[in-house]
Scaffold this active site. Structure first.
Site, PDB file in Angstrom:
ATOM      1  N   HIS A 105       0.830  -1.210   0.000  1.00  0.00           N
ATOM      2  CA  HIS A 105       0.000   0.000   0.000  1.00  0.00           C
ATOM      3  C   HIS A 105       0.870   1.268   0.000  1.00  0.00           C
ATOM      4  O   HIS A 105       0.476   2.292   0.557  1.00  0.00           O
ATOM      5  CB  HIS A 105      -0.983  -0.013   1.176  1.00  0.00           C
TER       6      HIS A 105
ATOM      7  N   HIS B 206      -2.245   5.435   8.778  1.00  0.00           N
ATOM      8  CA  HIS B 206      -0.910   6.000   9.000  1.00  0.00           C
ATOM      9  C   HIS B 206      -0.974   7.359   9.699  1.00  0.00           C
ATOM     10  O   HIS B 206      -0.329   8.328   9.295  1.00  0.00           O
ATOM     11  CB  HIS B 206      -0.184   6.127   7.664  1.00  0.00           C
TER      12      HIS B 206
ATOM     13  N   HIS C 118      11.021  -3.457   3.766  1.00  0.00           N
ATOM     14  CA  HIS C 118      11.393  -2.040   3.726  1.00  0.00           C
ATOM     15  C   HIS C 118      11.625  -1.529   5.145  1.00  0.00           C
ATOM     16  O   HIS C 118      11.098  -2.056   6.117  1.00  0.00           O
ATOM     17  CB  HIS C 118      10.346  -1.183   3.018  1.00  0.00           C
TER      18      HIS C 118
ATOM     19  N   GLU D 116       4.528  -4.974   9.068  1.00  0.00           N
ATOM     20  CA  GLU D 116       3.120  -4.826   8.702  1.00  0.00           C
ATOM     21  C   GLU D 116       2.604  -6.008   7.875  1.00  0.00           C
ATOM     22  O   GLU D 116       1.389  -6.083   7.623  1.00  0.00           O
ATOM     23  CB  GLU D 116       2.908  -3.501   7.962  1.00  0.00           C
TER      24      GLU D 116
END
Length: 408
Positions: free
Chosen positions: A12, A59, A193, A240
């Protein structure tokens, strides 16, 4: 009966949405990513699901760290797209499926998942970044979304195993919903990441390949990984992928990967994968009442449960009363209540209930007493006077039924 027809795992990354909005789908730098989504979009077009259940994270755009839920489910009839600081994305709002969401929320809480329930909060790139690549949306989206937010920002996060169990419970809830719906479950995030600290820019595509294999073949191994182990292998923010595990739990049993693609351009290995069920647990029987804790309440006279159905119906009216916490709004109500109605965009039936000070009617409509009492303060009424009104009595008659009337 509702049933799950497939699962999608997807990154995402917000730059996906930015590249899409700037129409960079055919740029050499972006084409490998966008091409990877085309088989999934084609499958969705062929299957025509009614609802996409999105396991995603916010977020810091609709939730903030002063009150950040571990698990939250959106029950609104519609969701807008969030402005994340650079303007709202040029995407239409998307329908929710309030009845399915209410059913799933009831079932999850009854299975001891302590869900926060939200309405009127826009969806950020955790949902809308991949959504635009999966579904056509001009002039409108072809189906509805049921968003389930998972905390992957502020430790302690839910464990991978807990997210898997959440997915299993979501499957049971969906399959016990009596309406015939085709549902696709979507897990978002990752892959490898890290975007903070001296390790910023870390990736491990070998681990990403291994994760995708284990996701299909050995989910029990992934369920056993700690957050630290996920971070060590894939980078801090790659934890995540526990949201993929929620999707995998909803597809418990043997699955088959129909398509997968991953593309590392800058900081995140951006992935998309499509799964179908091979073997699955026995389907759940349809439920007439998802909230077993309220069975029989209809037999208790003069009692009205403030539930999700009423909360959705009366959100604007509850917010009208809730705003009585604000001095300026209280003063507006005192000086010009019709202007306050306009500011709250109340419907005419809602305005009529307030004008009549119909306390019992407001409760029956779906107003929580704990916001209604704020209006009573402005009307210079005590809670005891409101109680008496709801019973159809004078204050004196009500106090006569109390053990210590003088305490009033």
């Amino acid at each position: 009966m509702a049933h799950i027809i497939g699962g999608i795992g997807t990154s995402h990354v917000p730059t996906i949405g930015l590249a899409y909005d700037r129409k960079r789908q055919h740029d050499p730098a972006w084409a490998p990513l966008f091409e990877g989504y085309k088989p999934v979009a084609k499958w969705l077009e062929e299957q025509r699901p009614d609802v996409l259940v999105f396991f995603y994270n916010d977020h810091g755009n609709s939730f903030f760290f002063d009150c950040y839920p571990t698990f939250a489910i959106g029950v609104a009839p519609e969701f807008d797209m969030a402005d994340e600081g650079a303007g709202r994305r040029p995407l239409p709002a998307i329908k929710g499926h309030a009845k399915l969401a209410e059913h799933v929320a009831n079932r999850l809480v009854n299975e001891e998942f302590d869900m926060a329930v939200f309405q009127d909060r826009p969806l950020d790139h955790g949902c809308n970044s991949p959504l635009a690549l999966l579904w056509p949306h001009e002039p409108a989206w072809p189906g509805a979304i049921l968003p389930i937010a998972i905390n992957v920002l502020q430790h302690p996060l839910p464990s991978a195993a807990r997210c898997y169990k959440l997915g299993q419970a979501v499957r049971r809830a969906i399959e016990s919903f009596p309406e015939d719906l085709k549902v696709v479950v979507v897990g978002t995030g990752g892959l490898s990441h890290q975007i903070h600290g001296e390790r910023t820019g870390f990736n491990d595509t070998d681990w990403d390949e291994e994760f995708l294999r284990l996701f299909v073949e050995e989910p029990d191994y992934l369920k056993g990984l700690t957050h630290a182990e996920l971070i060590r292998r894939g980078g801090a923010e790659s934890a995540e992928v526990i949201m993929w595990l929620a999707m995998r739990g909803a597809m418990d049993g043997q699955i088959r990967c129909l398509h997968q693609n991953h593309y590392l351009a800058t900081t995140t290995n951006m992935a998309v994968a499509l799964y179908e069920q091979v073997t699955a647990p026995p389907p759940q029987a349809a439920l007439d009442q998802a909230n077993a804790q309220l069975l029989g309440i209809e037999d208790i006279p003069g009692t009205y449960a403030f539930d999700i159905e009423h909360s959705v119906k009366a959100l604007g009216l509850n917010r009208f009363f809730w705003r009585h916490r604000e001095p300026d709004f209280r003063e507006l109500v005192r000086q010009d209540i019709e202007a306050a109605f306009d500011a709250a965009a109340l419907t005419e039936p809602e305005r009529a209930l307030v004008r009549a000070r119909d306390w019992l009617g407001l409760i029956r409509y779906g107003v929580s007493f704990f916001v209604l009492e704020k209006f009573a303060r402005v009307q210079r009424m005590s809670n005891l006077e409101v109680y008496a009104s709801m019973r159809g009595e004078s204050l004196e008659a009500f106090l006569a039924t109390r053990r210590v009337p003088a305490s009033a």
